[in-house]
Design an enzyme around this catalytic site. Structure first.
Site, PDB file in Angstrom:
ATOM      1  N   SER A 181       0.795  -1.227   0.000  1.00 53.39           N
ATOM      2  CA  SER A 181       0.000   0.000   0.000  1.00 53.39           C
ATOM      3  C   SER A 181       0.829   1.279   0.000  1.00 53.39           C
ATOM      4  CB  SER A 181      -0.941  -0.002   1.200  1.00 53.39           C
ATOM      5  OG  SER A 181      -0.218  -0.224   2.395  1.00 53.39           O
ATOM      6  N   HIS A 209      -5.398  -4.292  -1.437  1.00 53.07           N
ATOM      7  CA  HIS A 209      -5.303  -3.294  -2.516  1.00 53.07           C
ATOM      8  C   HIS A 209      -5.367  -3.921  -3.902  1.00 53.07           C
ATOM      9  CE1 HIS A 209      -4.796   0.587  -0.549  1.00 53.07           C
ATOM     10  NE2 HIS A 209      -4.171  -0.067   0.412  1.00 53.07           N
ATOM     11  N   LYS A 240     -12.271  -1.429   0.100  1.00 52.99           N
ATOM     12  CA  LYS A 240     -11.535  -0.527  -0.787  1.00 52.99           C
ATOM     13  C   LYS A 240     -12.235  -0.481  -2.146  1.00 52.99           C
ATOM     14  CE  LYS A 240      -7.443  -0.566   1.984  1.00 52.99           C
ATOM     15  NZ  LYS A 240      -6.484  -1.464   2.611  1.00 52.99           N
TER      16      LYS A 240
HETATM   17  C1  LIG Z   1      -6.485  -1.750   4.074  1.00 54.99           C
HETATM   18  C2  LIG Z   1      -5.804  -3.019   4.323  1.00 54.99           C
HETATM   19  C3  LIG Z   1      -6.315  -3.943   5.231  1.00 54.99           C
HETATM   20  C4  LIG Z   1      -7.516  -3.638   6.081  1.00 54.99           C
HETATM   21  O1  LIG Z   1      -8.690  -3.738   5.349  1.00 54.99           O
HETATM   22  P1  LIG Z   1     -10.041  -3.095   5.969  1.00 54.99           P
HETATM   23  O2  LIG Z   1     -11.120  -3.799   5.259  1.00 54.99           O
HETATM   24  O3  LIG Z   1      -9.956  -1.629   5.704  1.00 54.99           O
HETATM   25  O4  LIG Z   1     -10.013  -3.392   7.426  1.00 54.99           O
HETATM   26  C5  LIG Z   1      -5.675  -5.147   5.378  1.00 54.99           C
HETATM   27  N1  LIG Z   1      -4.565  -5.442   4.666  1.00 54.99           N
HETATM   28  C6  LIG Z   1      -4.035  -4.569   3.788  1.00 54.99           C
HETATM   29  C7  LIG Z   1      -2.816  -4.957   3.012  1.00 54.99           C
HETATM   30  C8  LIG Z   1      -4.630  -3.326   3.585  1.00 54.99           C
HETATM   31  O5  LIG Z   1      -4.099  -2.463   2.724  1.00 54.99           O
END
Ligand SMILES: *Cc1c(COP(=O)(O)O)cnc(C)c1O
Length: 392
Positions: A181, A209, A240
């Site tokens: 990310s 992502h 996301k």
């Molecule tokens: C955003 C993210 C999460 C968390 O996901 P949510 O549904 O927002 O709790 C977990 N792992 C990675 C790699 C992320 O980028």
């Protein structure tokens, strides 16, 4: 003020001195490419709403209908009265979408990682993790007594060494983000899978992502690399690109059954609301027909990255719609982000300790909804802000 609060206050002062204290930004409108901030319309380049699904008419309609049918809350954890038909349907269609035997939905991607890692790792096991893996993976591992080995980011030599040294453990699990990310680079999943097969290890990929972004119709990294059947545990998020909130693991039926009995966020926290489950389901159906939308996302990302690079900026290892513009030290990075906002562009500054001290960056996330004009505006603002920064 009580003494314990004074010590908290001192820590906050320290953050302020280091330029790392950030009040919350409060938006007056919902997630979109243009959002209202302090009475101003701002070009949004930091949301994870990759496909613009947060206000998709079919998702909204599904949320309203499910609320009318089931009410606003599910009333319980999944294992008591909180598994509604809509939850089961979502899992069926998610598994079909991912091409796995089963899928299990959690309240968020964060709790998915916590629930899965903490359930499957015992004291005799070893978990081998990329140094840049997400906080929720790190916390999931912390909840276990498993042995840990960290390899330098995407360093397959170090991964192989760690695997060689792990022969004596029970289970060996290699964990990686699918898309990282902070840098927007993709995990070398084919190499990871080959090494894991050679040393008899499991592969666990967190596609937060990559869900809705990478692979056919956004099926994720495993699909992108054609590794179906060779990645044992695929975690994804519904928060996301999918546009709602939630997380899931796509896996074999046996692991799903095991997690239903062991995963603590699943057992001890109330299930997704009916509106959330229904809109996630609608989103998966939209994704099945999302070829054009995802094509637009990648076209926009390639265009924006090339324009930013043409101005001489360093976009690091970016190869996805996450495009970091490396600025340098923390103060300069945050100043750059502030200057961009003055120009009407919101791009989050990310600094130490999230990234290395000299690798502070303003992180842009390009979406399918951005127009060429909007992307051009952001590029032009970047140039203007660099000029202003050099005059500080
Ligand atoms: C955003 C993210 C999460 C968390 O996901 P949510 O549904 O927002 O709790 C977990 N792992 C990675 C790699 C992320 O980028």
């Amino acid at each position: 003020m009580a003494k314990w609060e004074r010590t908290l206050g001192e820590e906050l002062q320290q953050l302020k001195r280091e330029g790392r204290y950030r009040p919350l930004t409060v938006w007056a409108s919902g997630s979109s490419t243009r959002m209202e901030l302090d009475g101003r319309s701002v070009l949004q380049m930091s949301s994870n709403n990759y496909l613009g699904l947060t206000d998709h008419p079919e998702l909204i309609q599904a949320a309203i209908e499910a609320t009318r049918q089931y009410g606003v809350g599910s009333g319980s954890v999944r294992t008591i009265t909180g598994t509604l038909a809509i939850h089961e349907q979502l899992e069926l269609e998610l598994a079909r979408f991912k091409g796995t035997e089963a899928a299990l939905v959690f309240q968020s991607g964060f709790t998915t990682n916590q629930g899965v890692l903490a359930s499957i790792l015992g004291p005799d096991d070893v978990v081998i993790s990329d140094e840049l893996n997400h906080a929720s993976i790190i916390d999931g591992i912390r909840l276990t007594k498993a042995h840990r080995k960290i390899y330098a980011h995407k360093d397959m030599g170090q991964l192989e060494t760690a695997l060689k040294e792990s022969a004596a453990y029970g289970k060996r699990i290699v964990v990686t983000d699918g898309v990282f990310s902070m840098d927007g680079d993709i995990a070398p999943l084919p190499a990871i899978v080959e090494l894991a097969e050679r040393y008899d290890a499991f592969v666990y990929v967190d596609d937060a992502h990559a869900s809705g972004v990478l692979g056919k119709n956004g099926k994720g990294t495993t699909d992108h690399f054609g590794l179906h059947g060779r990645v044992h545990i695929q975690v994804g998020t519904l928060s996301k690109a999918v546009g709602v909130v939630g997380g899931y693991v796509a896996c074999d039926q046996i692991l799903k059954d095991y997690l239903i009995h062991k995963a603590r966020p699943f057992l001890f926290s109330t299930s997704q609301t009916p509106a959330v489950a229904a809109s996630c389901l609608a989103a998966i159906r939209v994704l099945e027909q999302s070829g054009e939308l995802i094509g637009k996302l990648w076209d926009n990302a390639a265009y924006f990255r090339s324009q930013v690079q043409a101005l001489g900026f360093d976009t690091g290892a970016s190869e996805t719609p996450i495009v970091p513009v490396i600025v340098g030290n923390p103060a300069e990075t945050m100043r750059f982000s502030d200057l961009l906002l003055q120009e009407g562009v919101f791009a989050q500054g990310i600094v130490y300790p999230t990234v290395a001290m000299d690798k502070g960056r303003v992180r842009f996330i390009v979406t399918a909804r951005h127009t060429r004009e909007e992307l051009d505006y952001a590029v032009q603002a970047l140039g203007k802000c660099r000029a202003a920064l050099s005059q500080d």
